[in-house]
Design a protein around this motif. Structure first.
Motif, PDB file in Angstrom:
ATOM      1  N   PRO A 132       0.766  -2.325   9.301  1.00  0.00           N
ATOM      2  CA  PRO A 132       1.906  -2.171   8.397  1.00  0.00           C
ATOM      3  C   PRO A 132       1.597  -2.799   7.032  1.00  0.00           C
ATOM      4  N   GLY A 133       2.160  -2.205   5.984  1.00  0.00           N
ATOM      5  CA  GLY A 133       1.948  -2.713   4.634  1.00  0.00           C
ATOM      6  C   GLY A 133       2.729  -1.887   3.643  1.00  0.00           C
ATOM      7  N   SER A 134       2.622  -2.225   2.388  1.00  0.00           N
ATOM      8  CA  SER A 134       3.332  -1.495   1.347  1.00  0.00           C
ATOM      9  C   SER A 134       2.636  -0.166   1.057  1.00  0.00           C
ATOM     10  N   LEU A 135       3.376   0.747   0.432  1.00  0.00           N
ATOM     11  CA  LEU A 135       2.803   2.029   0.052  1.00  0.00           C
ATOM     12  C   LEU A 135       1.646   1.831  -0.913  1.00  0.00           C
ATOM     13  N   GLU A 136       1.807   0.897  -1.838  1.00  0.00           N
ATOM     14  CA  GLU A 136       0.758   0.638  -2.824  1.00  0.00           C
ATOM     15  C   GLU A 136      -0.534   0.194  -2.135  1.00  0.00           C
ATOM     16  N   GLU A 137      -0.389  -0.671  -1.139  1.00  0.00           N
ATOM     17  CA  GLU A 137      -1.567  -1.141  -0.402  1.00  0.00           C
ATOM     18  C   GLU A 137      -2.212   0.009   0.365  1.00  0.00           C
ATOM     19  N   ALA A 138      -1.376   0.829   0.995  1.00  0.00           N
ATOM     20  CA  ALA A 138      -1.892   1.937   1.806  1.00  0.00           C
ATOM     21  C   ALA A 138      -2.659   2.948   0.958  1.00  0.00           C
ATOM     22  N   MET A 139      -2.274   3.080  -0.314  1.00  0.00           N
ATOM     23  CA  MET A 139      -2.885   4.091  -1.176  1.00  0.00           C
ATOM     24  C   MET A 139      -4.067   3.562  -1.978  1.00  0.00           C
ATOM     25  N   GLU A 140      -4.443   2.310  -1.769  1.00  0.00           N
ATOM     26  CA  GLU A 140      -5.632   1.790  -2.449  1.00  0.00           C
ATOM     27  C   GLU A 140      -6.846   2.614  -2.025  1.00  0.00           C
ATOM     28  N   SER A 141      -7.634   3.055  -2.988  1.00  0.00           N
ATOM     29  CA  SER A 141      -8.735   3.978  -2.711  1.00  0.00           C
ATOM     30  C   SER A 141      -9.708   3.444  -1.679  1.00  0.00           C
TER      31      SER A 141
END
Length: 382
Positions: A348-357
């Motif tokens: 689990p994590g934030s959307l921003e973290e999940a979308m890190e390249s």
């Protein structure tokens, strides 16, 4: 082990090419000598140029054009099939990301740069065009694009009107005497995945205007302008640019391509699949890997992964999908032929973290490796 990797981009995170390479790396962590074919996908929107250039060994062309605010921007398009065909994403020249949030107002933004890209490609010898609609910051019914190609839209005193959707109601005369002669030799295939008419409650201004920065008052003005222009074109040219499916795409560019350039509007995934010859490349594969940033109920409605699954099922090939997130009822994907799908998130994590390249690429590699470890284990027990 023979695998075809045909994934769309994970928008906002990694490109289709980057995602494909990460998945291939994960597979080769298990099958060192795997025969893997990378076929990055797009559905006519973001990534279409990169997808077709990669699949056909084409090349990129960079050109300075007029951006949506009338300022110069650097835009890229593709040349494929020996330079005979140009691949253009309209967003490269008039996309919403090119306009700062505090300056977004489709009364003023123009598609002129799209026409400049087409003109440049024509001068390089292109006579076939693949156009990806979507992501525009405009609502000018494509008059900017047409102006760049030589069409003149004049007001009551004979002056050419300016840029933007606000200019549509000023047009009294449509003059095609200065249009590039080469356009008569050109064929336009337009990837369009929306069915909006040009104006009205379901038209370009009402549906897409707000996300481009239009207030309620501006939406009304823009819709009136589109209606006015459509009626003028009907009167002067005898052409309906309003009622057909896709007329309202990209702020009316769908109407402009169809009526003025005789473009053929068709679902993006069908157009792209035909050009990259995906059906031929599937033959003899053991597995097909597809995916995109988000799998949801809309995926089965013509998006790239569903198209891949449907095609693979015809060839009796198992299809595995990877996605950044999975939500909703996806039973329709199985009915289309998708064997299984997997979310790649590790915790689990934030959307921003999940979308890190870097995180997305690592997750794709890890998930692909684990899935193929299972496949190898099952094979070993047969």
């Amino acid at each position: 082990m023979k695998v075809l990797i045909a994934v769309d981009s994970f928008k906002g995170s990694v490109s289709s090419i980057e995602a494909s390479k990460a998945i291939a790396k994960g597979i080769r962590n298990v099958y060192l000598d795997a025969d893997i074919v990378l076929l990055p996908l797009a559905d006519g929107g973001e990534g279409t140029v990169e997808c077709l250039v990669h699949a056909t060994s084409g090349r990129m062309v960079s050109q300075e054009v007029t951006g949506p605010l009338g300022e110069k921007v650097e835009a890229v398009y593709g040349l494929v099939e020996g330079g005979r065909t140009a691949v253009i994403e309209v967003a490269a020249a008039c996309g919403l990301p090119l306009v700062p949030k505090d300056r977004r107002n489709p009364e003023f933004t123009t598609t002129f740069g799209v026409g400049e890209l087409i003109k440049d490609a024509i001068l390089q010898g292109c006579r076939e065009f693949i156009i990806g609609l979507g992501g525009s910051a405009t609502n000018d019914a494509g008059i900017g694009m047409l102006q760049a190609l030589g069409f003149q839209f004049k007001d009551a005193v004979g002056d050419e009107v300016g840029f933007g959707g606000r200019s549509l109601t000023e047009i009294c005369v449509i003059d095609s005497s200065q249009v590039m002669e080469e356009l008569n030799e050109c064929t336009f295939f337009v990837a369009c995945d929306v069915d909006n008419p040009l104006y009205g409650p379901d038209g370009a201004a009402y549906i897409y205007g707000p996300q481009k920065g239009a207030s309620e008052e501006v939406v009304l003005k823009l819709d009136s302008g589109l209606r006015f222009f459509a009626e003028l074109v009907q009167e002067k040219m005898g052409r309906d640019i309003h009622s057909f499916s896709g007329a309202g795409a990209a702020g009316g560019l769908g109407a402009a391509f169809s009526a003025f350039l005789e473009g053929s509007l068709q679902p993006g995934i069908e157009l792209i699949f035909g050009k990259i010859h995906i059906a031929e490349k599937m033959k003899g594969m053991d597995f097909v890997i597809t995916g995109e940033g988000r799998l949801d109920a809309q995926t089965s409605m013509g998006k790239a992964p569903s198209g891949v699954a449907r095609l693979a099922a015809r060839h009796q090939i198992s299809t595995i999908a990877f996605a950044g997130s999975v939500s909703g009822d996806l039973s329709g994907l199985h009915k289309l032929g998708m064997t299984s799908y997997f979310p790649i998130l590790e915790a689990p994590g934030s959307l921003e973290e999940a979308m890190e390249s870097d995180r997305t690429l690592a997750n794709l590699e890890r998930t692909a490796e684990q899935v193929f470890r299972l496949i190898r284990s099952v094979e070993g027990k047969k």
